[in-house]
Design a protein around this motif. Structure first.
Motif: not given
Ligand code: NAD
Ligand code: WQD
Length: 343
Positions: A12, A61, A10
């Motif tokens: 980004y 988790r 859900a």
């Molecule tokens: P985001 O926060 O929009 O998406 C992460 C999702 O994981 C969220 O929907 C959140 O509710 C969910 N979540 C968090 N912890 C959880 C858990 N323990 N169990 C279930 N759901 C959980 O972030 P994003 O930008 O979509 O990033 C996605 C992944 O890509 C992340 O791991 C992030 O570290 C990595 N990443 C992001 C970027 C960036 O710039 N956006 C760059 C490099 C890596």
């Protein structure tokens, strides 16, 4: 392969990847705690694709829930996006970050093992490299993360690698994203940060839509052509397609761990991004020139040639596309998903 479990689907990047997967014919199941996202994103995925993904509001988790979902879905692979991602939050509260990101991945991997699901694509980050010795950055560059968030990514890469080494039935792809930006061209899903955006593109989009007065521009004295820092911005749909390529490749990768940079191989400065965003939005986008932001490097961009030669993937969308599609999302949803739930 036909079915994939998407943790953090859900969020980004996960939501955009779900769209790409479903449009390519995959069955998708989303597992997300919604702690940094909205159920409205999952509704929007259904609206864009005309298909409904299974959706469990659950935390990675929680091993019993993970195993229940895994058993019912019986996925061929897992895309693991779930986790905490704020660099400053990780500096302020490192233990929360270590515990959350490492524990959720360890529990997920245990659940996968017990259900016989042994293919994983992990969302890593260019932040594992830290300050680069040379540019562009290839996958063989030294890794020395400059913050706890980056360390969690590197530690998880090691965790996944050790699991694959322990049993050749496992295979994994570690994807190091550079700077994901933009949105699906429909403008129905996009990035929706909580509070004041920490990243450049969402901040600019909130200025354009009238939620913020001016961009704080951090650093105008870098040793770059226009004095502002340069990054490798990648359209989130290019990134999503990179996941499809990695997923397909796992079918023939038993016993192996692949590491890929997902970037464009090109850098844009903050001033260039402002100019491109002005063009896309028609807004003057005022900014205030400030000192450097602690921890920022002057320049960082990818050598994405390994993903091209081994996966046949490369980014095709331009900075103008990223700004146009980001604006399509922000202008349709000025308050992000909150405006959708109000209407
Ligand atoms: P985001 O926060 O929009 O998406 C992460 C999702 O994981 C969220 O929907 C959140 O509710 C969910 N979540 C968090 N912890 C959880 C858990 N323990 N169990 C279930 N759901 C959980 O972030 P994003 O930008 O979509 O990033 C996605 C992944 O890509 C992340 O791991 C992030 O570290 C990595 N990443 C992001 C970027 C960036 O710039 N956006 C760059 C490099 C890596
Ligand atoms: C880009 C440039 C800022 C905001 C971050 C994480 C990284 C990865 C991607 C997850 C820099 C400048 C920014 C603002 C500005 N995420 N800027 N005013 O720092 O390259 O990478 O997101 O893995 O780990 O660190 O991206 O968008 O924050 O900054 O002038 O309000 O824009 O100083 O030069 P960054 P960013």
């Amino acid at each position: 392969m036909a079915t994939v479990l998407v943790t953090g689907g859900a969020g980004y990047i996960g939501s955009h990847t779900c769209v790409a997967l479903m449009e390519a014919g995959w069955e998708v199941a989303v597992l997300d705690s919604l702690e940094n996202s909205s159920a409205a994103a999952v509704d929007a995925i259904a609206e864009i694709t005309g298909r409904q993904a299974r959706f469990d509001i659950a935390d990675c988790r929680d091993q019993s829930v993970v195993e229940k979902v895994m058993t019912e879905v019986s996925p061929d692979a897992v895309l693991h996006f779930a986790g905490l991602k704020s660099v400053p939050d990780s500096v302020a509260d490192p233990l929360r970050y270590y515990r959350h990101n490492l524990e959720s991945t360890a529990v997920l991997l245990m659940g996968m093992e017990s259900c016989g699901v042994r293919r994983i694509v992990f969302s890593s980050s260019a932040t594992v490299y830290g300050p680069p010795d040379e540019l562009p950055v290839s996958e063989t560059a030294t890794t020395r993360p400059a913050n706890p968030y980056g360390w969690t990514k590197l530690m998880i890469e090691q965790m996944v690698t050790d699991v694959v080494r322990s049993d050749p039935r496992w295979s994994a792809s570690l994807l190091r994203y550079f700077n994901p930006v933009g949105a699906h061209p429909s403008g129905m899903i996009g990035e929706d940060p909580e509070g004041v955006p920490g990243n450049l593109m969402p901040y600019l989009l909130q200025v354009a839509v009238g939620r913020r007065a001016a961009l704080p521009l951090y650093g105008t004295d870098y040793p770059t052509p226009d004095g502002t820092a340069r990054r490798d911005y990648i359209h989130v749909m290019d990134l999503a397609e990179g996941h499809l390529a990695a997923l397909q490749d796992l079918e023939s990768s038993a016993g192996r761990v692949h590491t890929y940079n997902l970037g464009t191989g090109r850098a844009a400065s903050v001033r260039e991004v402002i100019a491109a965003m002005r063009e896309a939005t028609g807004h003057p986008l005022p900014y205030e020139e400030l000192g450097r932001r602690p921890g920022d490097v002057p320049e960082l961009w990818a050598d994405p040639s390994k993903a091209h030669s081994e996966l046949g993937w490369s980014a095709t969308r331009t900075l103008a596309d990223m700004c146009r599609d980001g604006w399509s999302w922000q202008s349709r949803n000025p308050q992000g998903y909150r405006s959708q739930s109000i209407s």
